[in-house]
Scaffold this motif. Structure first.
Motif, PDB file in Angstrom:
ATOM      1  N   ILE A 332       0.876  -1.184   0.000  1.00  0.00           N
ATOM      2  CA  ILE A 332       0.000   0.000   0.000  1.00  0.00           C
ATOM      3  C   ILE A 332       0.911   1.231   0.000  1.00  0.00           C
ATOM      4  CG2 ILE A 332      -2.028  -1.008   1.152  1.00  0.00           C
ATOM      5  CD1 ILE A 332      -0.854   0.375   3.735  1.00  0.00           C
ATOM      6  N   PRO A 333       0.391   2.403  -0.346  1.00  0.00           N
ATOM      7  CA  PRO A 333       1.254   3.587  -0.343  1.00  0.00           C
ATOM      8  C   PRO A 333       1.726   3.922   1.076  1.00  0.00           C
ATOM      9  CG  PRO A 333      -0.913   4.058  -1.326  1.00  0.00           C
ATOM     10  CD  PRO A 333      -0.988   2.705  -0.746  1.00  0.00           C
ATOM     11  N   PRO A 334       2.967   4.410   1.225  1.00  0.00           N
ATOM     12  CA  PRO A 334       3.482   4.706   2.573  1.00  0.00           C
ATOM     13  C   PRO A 334       2.790   5.913   3.207  1.00  0.00           C
ATOM     14  CG  PRO A 334       5.073   5.361   0.895  1.00  0.00           C
ATOM     15  CD  PRO A 334       3.956   4.676   0.183  1.00  0.00           C
ATOM     16  N   GLY A 335       2.718   5.881   4.544  1.00  0.00           N
ATOM     17  CA  GLY A 335       2.234   7.049   5.284  1.00  0.00           C
ATOM     18  C   GLY A 335       0.737   7.276   5.215  1.00  0.00           C
ATOM     19  N   LYS A 336      -0.034   6.217   5.008  1.00  0.00           N
ATOM     20  CA  LYS A 336      -1.483   6.391   4.858  1.00  0.00           C
ATOM     21  C   LYS A 336      -2.328   5.592   5.842  1.00  0.00           C
ATOM     22  CE  LYS A 336      -1.037   8.963   1.159  1.00  0.00           C
ATOM     23  NZ  LYS A 336      -1.262  10.403   1.284  1.00  0.00           N
ATOM     24  N   CYS A 337      -1.732   4.617   6.528  1.00  0.00           N
ATOM     25  CA  CYS A 337      -2.543   3.703   7.357  1.00  0.00           C
ATOM     26  C   CYS A 337      -1.908   3.492   8.727  1.00  0.00           C
ATOM     27  CB  CYS A 337      -2.625   2.315   6.719  1.00  0.00           C
ATOM     28  SG  CYS A 337      -3.566   2.222   5.218  1.00  0.00           S
ATOM     29  N   ILE A 338      -2.743   3.065   9.663  1.00  0.00           N
ATOM     30  CA  ILE A 338      -2.263   2.554  10.945  1.00  0.00           C
ATOM     31  C   ILE A 338      -2.586   1.063  10.951  1.00  0.00           C
ATOM     32  CG2 ILE A 338      -2.530   2.635  13.454  1.00  0.00           C
ATOM     33  CD1 ILE A 338      -3.735   5.522  13.022  1.00  0.00           C
ATOM     34  N   TYR A 339      -1.561   0.218  11.093  1.00  0.00           N
ATOM     35  CA  TYR A 339      -1.796  -1.217  11.206  1.00  0.00           C
ATOM     36  C   TYR A 339      -1.696  -1.592  12.692  1.00  0.00           C
ATOM     37  CZ  TYR A 339      -1.572  -2.532   6.193  1.00  0.00           C
ATOM     38  OH  TYR A 339      -1.812  -2.705   4.852  1.00  0.00           O
ATOM     39  N   TRP A 340      -2.787  -2.078  13.199  1.00  0.00           N
ATOM     40  CA  TRP A 340      -2.850  -2.473  14.618  1.00  0.00           C
ATOM     41  C   TRP A 340      -2.731  -3.986  14.649  1.00  0.00           C
ATOM     42  CZ3 TRP A 340      -7.590  -0.459  17.902  1.00  0.00           C
ATOM     43  CH2 TRP A 340      -7.495  -0.914  19.224  1.00  0.00           C
ATOM     44  N   PHE A 341      -1.778  -4.490  15.409  1.00  0.00           N
ATOM     45  CA  PHE A 341      -1.577  -5.943  15.460  1.00  0.00           C
ATOM     46  C   PHE A 341      -1.948  -6.492  16.821  1.00  0.00           C
ATOM     47  CE2 PHE A 341       1.206  -4.783  11.914  1.00  0.00           C
ATOM     48  CZ  PHE A 341       0.746  -5.694  10.968  1.00  0.00           C
ATOM     49  N   GLU A 342      -2.537  -7.681  16.806  1.00  0.00           N
ATOM     50  CA  GLU A 342      -2.897  -8.323  18.068  1.00  0.00           C
ATOM     51  C   GLU A 342      -1.767  -9.247  18.528  1.00  0.00           C
ATOM     52  OE1 GLU A 342      -6.401 -10.824  18.116  1.00  0.00           O
ATOM     53  OE2 GLU A 342      -5.957 -11.395  20.166  1.00  0.00           O
ATOM     54  N   ARG A 343      -1.611 -10.403  17.895  1.00  0.00           N
ATOM     55  CA  ARG A 343      -0.592 -11.352  18.357  1.00  0.00           C
ATOM     56  C   ARG A 343       0.637 -11.406  17.460  1.00  0.00           C
ATOM     57  NH1 ARG A 343      -3.574 -16.438  21.298  1.00  0.00           N
ATOM     58  NH2 ARG A 343      -1.473 -16.898  21.974  1.00  0.00           N
ATOM     59  N   THR A 344       0.613 -10.691  16.349  1.00  0.00           N
ATOM     60  CA  THR A 344       1.816 -10.650  15.498  1.00  0.00           C
ATOM     61  C   THR A 344       2.945 -10.012  16.297  1.00  0.00           C
ATOM     62  OG1 THR A 344       0.380 -10.322  13.585  1.00  0.00           O
ATOM     63  CG2 THR A 344       2.716  -9.797  13.291  1.00  0.00           C
ATOM     64  N   ASP A 345       4.141 -10.580  16.179  1.00  0.00           N
ATOM     65  CA  ASP A 345       5.290 -10.010  16.881  1.00  0.00           C
ATOM     66  C   ASP A 345       5.534  -8.590  16.353  1.00  0.00           C
ATOM     67  OD1 ASP A 345       7.658  -9.480  18.188  1.00  0.00           O
ATOM     68  OD2 ASP A 345       8.875 -10.596  16.738  1.00  0.00           O
ATOM     69  N   MET A 346       5.427  -7.598  17.232  1.00  0.00           N
ATOM     70  CA  MET A 346       5.495  -6.205  16.808  1.00  0.00           C
ATOM     71  C   MET A 346       6.883  -5.851  16.271  1.00  0.00           C
ATOM     72  SD  MET A 346       3.445  -3.708  16.389  1.00  0.00           S
ATOM     73  CE  MET A 346       2.051  -3.488  17.474  1.00  0.00           C
ATOM     74  N   VAL A 347       7.904  -6.490  16.820  1.00  0.00           N
ATOM     75  CA  VAL A 347       9.263  -6.204  16.332  1.00  0.00           C
ATOM     76  C   VAL A 347       9.386  -6.656  14.876  1.00  0.00           C
ATOM     77  CG1 VAL A 347      11.722  -6.634  16.680  1.00  0.00           C
ATOM     78  CG2 VAL A 347      10.209  -6.376  18.663  1.00  0.00           C
ATOM     79  N   ARG A 348       8.847  -7.818  14.609  1.00  0.00           N
ATOM     80  CA  ARG A 348       8.874  -8.339  13.239  1.00  0.00           C
ATOM     81  C   ARG A 348       8.021  -7.437  12.320  1.00  0.00           C
ATOM     82  NH1 ARG A 348      11.327  -9.975   9.290  1.00  0.00           N
ATOM     83  NH2 ARG A 348      10.218 -11.250   7.785  1.00  0.00           N
ATOM     84  N   ALA A 349       6.869  -7.016  12.811  1.00  0.00           N
ATOM     85  CA  ALA A 349       5.990  -6.143  12.022  1.00  0.00           C
ATOM     86  C   ALA A 349       6.719  -4.841  11.690  1.00  0.00           C
ATOM     87  CB  ALA A 349       4.703  -5.851  12.782  1.00  0.00           C
ATOM     88  N   PHE A 350       7.444  -4.317  12.667  1.00  0.00           N
ATOM     89  CA  PHE A 350       8.213  -3.081  12.458  1.00  0.00           C
ATOM     90  C   PHE A 350       9.279  -3.302  11.381  1.00  0.00           C
ATOM     91  CE2 PHE A 350      12.255  -1.078  14.057  1.00  0.00           C
ATOM     92  CZ  PHE A 350      12.084   0.118  13.372  1.00  0.00           C
ATOM     93  N   GLU A 351       9.971  -4.455  11.455  1.00  0.00           N
ATOM     94  CA  GLU A 351      11.028  -4.722  10.468  1.00  0.00           C
ATOM     95  C   GLU A 351      10.472  -4.755   9.047  1.00  0.00           C
ATOM     96  OE1 GLU A 351      13.669  -7.458  13.544  1.00  0.00           O
ATOM     97  OE2 GLU A 351      12.567  -8.419  11.913  1.00  0.00           O
ATOM     98  N   VAL A 352       9.295  -5.333   8.902  1.00  0.00           N
ATOM     99  CA  VAL A 352       8.742  -5.487   7.548  1.00  0.00           C
ATOM    100  C   VAL A 352       7.982  -4.237   7.096  1.00  0.00           C
ATOM    101  CG1 VAL A 352       7.204  -6.885   6.102  1.00  0.00           C
ATOM    102  CG2 VAL A 352       8.575  -7.987   7.886  1.00  0.00           C
ATOM    103  N   LEU A 353       7.302  -3.581   8.035  1.00  0.00           N
ATOM    104  CA  LEU A 353       6.346  -2.534   7.649  1.00  0.00           C
ATOM    105  C   LEU A 353       6.703  -1.133   8.146  1.00  0.00           C
ATOM    106  CD1 LEU A 353       3.162  -4.563   8.628  1.00  0.00           C
ATOM    107  CD2 LEU A 353       3.820  -4.007   6.299  1.00  0.00           C
TER     108      LEU A 353
END
Lengths: 423, 220
Positions: A332-353
């Protein structure tokens, strides 16, 4: 509620409001905020906090607003949630005769939260009808099935084809006793919902006067989840992946179009750009990567893009563990969304997204409900050090807000730790 | 299972590959036209479900396949089971007994139903006592059914306390040593297992089968 009250926002409160909103928008725009913002989605937890029953929380508008205000003033979140719309829905649900939920006094006890009834609300054979004429399907089939107020509308004349003298004759169906009765119930229900919305407006204005912007007002749903949750039911939908693949794909594509329209209209009325999208059927465990990329993601991406183009900031809450989806949902285009994660490892989510979206979450529900304040402190510290201080635009919150059973001291620990480790 | 004919292999393959229409047509032909032993056909279904379970464990299959497999089995079973009385053999011996239910306060049943189905097709004698099950009902059912394993299901966070209460009551009734207790649901993790005092937790149906097989001494 009597006449609407007017609230005055002092210059100090305005400065606080603007600073809080800026923190959230900095995250969305992928800029470093002055400190890690903390959001707060509290629903039935407020009953525990305020010492009232879940039933009271759903029915007593004034009490619910008062308790929510007290919690917001104590914890000072950067972005609280629209409590009235989220929980004080009892009178409206009753007036509509809502059949898809059980709530206190209607199927569950006074100390239990509302729960959704997973059923088949649309049959597999009805895909063609829905696809051909969604509005007609809603009016004459779906709405009477899910809400008593609409019962009777199934007797309405088929609307496409009503013109010239057919229109004159066709209008008779509006006078049928069950149709009239439905409209009377719908008018009454609308009046109750108006009361709820007036309380909601009162609450958000009062919070704005205290200096607190809401984290969202409007909600929407992904096309796949809409069909799985509200129409076909969980197992019906899973079978459709094999048995009705083509029609399912057509309907998902069509639903993305009407969901964009419906959501833009609602968000515009609400006057708030962030739209909350709880997501149920995306988790790694629920379908294969191929199924996700075939059935789930394309229509959701279409929805996201339609909302973004309409000036909306979508905030999907990716429930459960969606680690395997991260590379796909990056598109998706950068700087447009907030992705809220429940059980996904947030550190991993940060690395990818981290270079694409702001992040929200995700102190674990089991930790918040059964852990100690020290354990909560350590969990916040972990996220502050490994996500926020490494450049992640993290809005701290519970994994899906504050679980209902969370001890108050653990909520205090979460807010205190956020300020301690990421100011 | 014993050596299979080409036709039997074909049935197993179609079932395992989610080829529902062909599998059902073949099973129907075998049972109604060719006079196949219904017990044998059900064994073939079980063999196919073993493959489905293994593919699930390997991450090739997910919930849609488990649900469709359940549906295919039910449809074939509906033809096969009425024929069983006419055939030699009878019901196969069941493995351990498992009592399963969603704890009080929680009405969710999708996960529980899938676990029940997977345990059943893996040969366990499963009794499903529904949703929102009061503590006392669990105790009464344990007394009556004498299970080897008790499965407590729950999706909401309120289930943590309901599970803890249920397990404490089983302990209080002097039955804790007689049963293994497993818990499962969307929010369940090791923190919750430790909090509730359960023996183990699982996050999917195959883990439930593996746990039960481990406890009843069957190779998983």
């Amino acid at each position: 509620m009597t006449a609407p009250q007017t609230y005055v926002q002092t210059p100090q409160a305005k400065a606080a409001y603007d600073a809080r909103w800026q923190r959230i928008m900095d995250c969305v725009n992928l800029k470093q905020p002055d400190r890690m913002p903390v959001a707060m989605l509290a629903t039935f937890w407020l009953a525990r906090y305020g010492g009232i029953s879940y039933r009271q929380l759903m029915y007593d508008y004034e009490k619910t607003k008062e308790i929510s205000e007290r919690a917001i003033l104590e914890f000072q979140p950067d972005a609280p949630s629209p409590t009235v719309l989220a929980v004080a829905t009892g009178p409206s649900l009753e007036a509509i005769g809502f059949k898809q939920l059980q709530w206190p006094g209607h199927g569950v006890r006074d100390d239990q939260p509302y729960q959704y009834l997973d059923r088949e609300y649309m049959k597999a054979e009805e895909y063609d009808e829905f696809l051909f004429d969604p509005t007609g399907f809603y009016l004459r089939k779906y709405l009477p099935r899910v809400a008593e107020a609409f019962e009777g509308l199934e007797e309405l004349h088929y609307l496409p084809g009503l013109h010239y003298f057919r229109l004159v004759a066709g209008i008779r169906s509006f006078g049928k006793p069950r149709v009239r009765q439905a409209f009377e119930k719908i008018f009454k229900a609308a009046e109750e919902v108006d009361r709820m919305v007036a309380h909601h407006a009162d609450f958000t204005q009062r919070m704005a006067a205290h200096g607190f912007p809401m984290s969202y007002i409007t909600t929407t749903v992904s096309p796949y989840d809409m069909l799985a949750d509200y129409f076909r039911g969980a197992t019906g939908m899973m079978k459709d992946l094999y048995r009705n693949k083509d029609k399912l794909l057509q309907l998902l594509d069509k639903a993305a179009v009407f969901l964009v329209q419906q959501t833009l209209w609602s968000a515009k009325s609400a006057g708030h750009p962030i739209v909350f999208i709880p997501i149920h059927w995306a988790p790694d465990a629920f379908m294969s990567g191929k199924q996700f990329e075939t059935f789930w993601w394309p229509s959701f991406r279409k929805l996201l893009m339609g909302l973004i183009e309409g000036g909306i900031i979508p905030m999907p809450l990716w429930e459960a563990d969606c680690t395997k989806r991260l590379e796909v949902i990056r598109d998706i285009p950068p700087g447009k969304c907030i992705y809220w994660f429940e059980r996904t490892d947030m550190v991993r989510a940060f690395e990818v997204l981290g270079d694409v979206v702001a992040l929200r979450g995700n102190i674990s529900p089991s930790l918040l409900t059964t852990g100690t304040p020290e354990q909560v402190d350590a969990a916040v510290r972990h996220l502050a050090e490994n996500v926020f201080h490494k450049g992640g635009k993290l809005i701290l919150d519970g994994a899906f807000g504050i679980p209902d059973e969370t001890p108050v001291e653990n909520v205090r620990a979460m807010f205190t730790a956020a300020r301690k480790y990421a100011s | 299972m014993s050596d299979m004919t080409d036709q039997e292999k074909q049935l197993v393959e179609w079932l395992a590959d989610m080829n529902e229409d062909d599998a059902f047509a073949l099973a129907k032909r075998m049972l109604l036209e060719q006079g196949a032993n219904p017990m044998r056909v059900l064994d073939l279904c079980r063999a196919a479900m073993d493959i489905v379970g293994k593919r699930f464990e390997k991450g090739e299959y997910f919930l849609p396949e488990l649900v469709l497999a359940g549906e295919m089995l039910e449809n074939i079973g509906a033809i096969a089971k009425p024929l069983i009385k006419q055939a030699p053999g009878g019901e196969p011996k069941k493995l351990a007994k498992v009592l399963i239910g969603t704890v009080h306060g929680d009405l969710h049943d999708i996960g529980k139903n899938i676990v029940t189905f997977m345990l059943d097709i893996n040969g366990f004698d499963v009794k499903d006592i529904g949703v929102d099950v009061p503590v006392k009902t669990f105790l009464d059912e344990i007394n009556a059914f004498q299970p080897d394993v008790v499965g407590l299901s729950g999706f909401l966070t309120l289930a943590f306390d309901s599970m803890k209460e249920t397990i404490e009551a089983i302990q209080g009734a002097g039955m804790r040593d007689k049963v293994k207790i497993m818990i499962g649901g969307g929010q369940i993790d090791e923190i919750v297992r430790s909090y509730t005092g359960a023996d183990a937790f699982g996050t999917n149906a195959v883990q439930a089968v593996t746990l039960c097989k481990g406890w009843s001494g069957v190779a998983a």
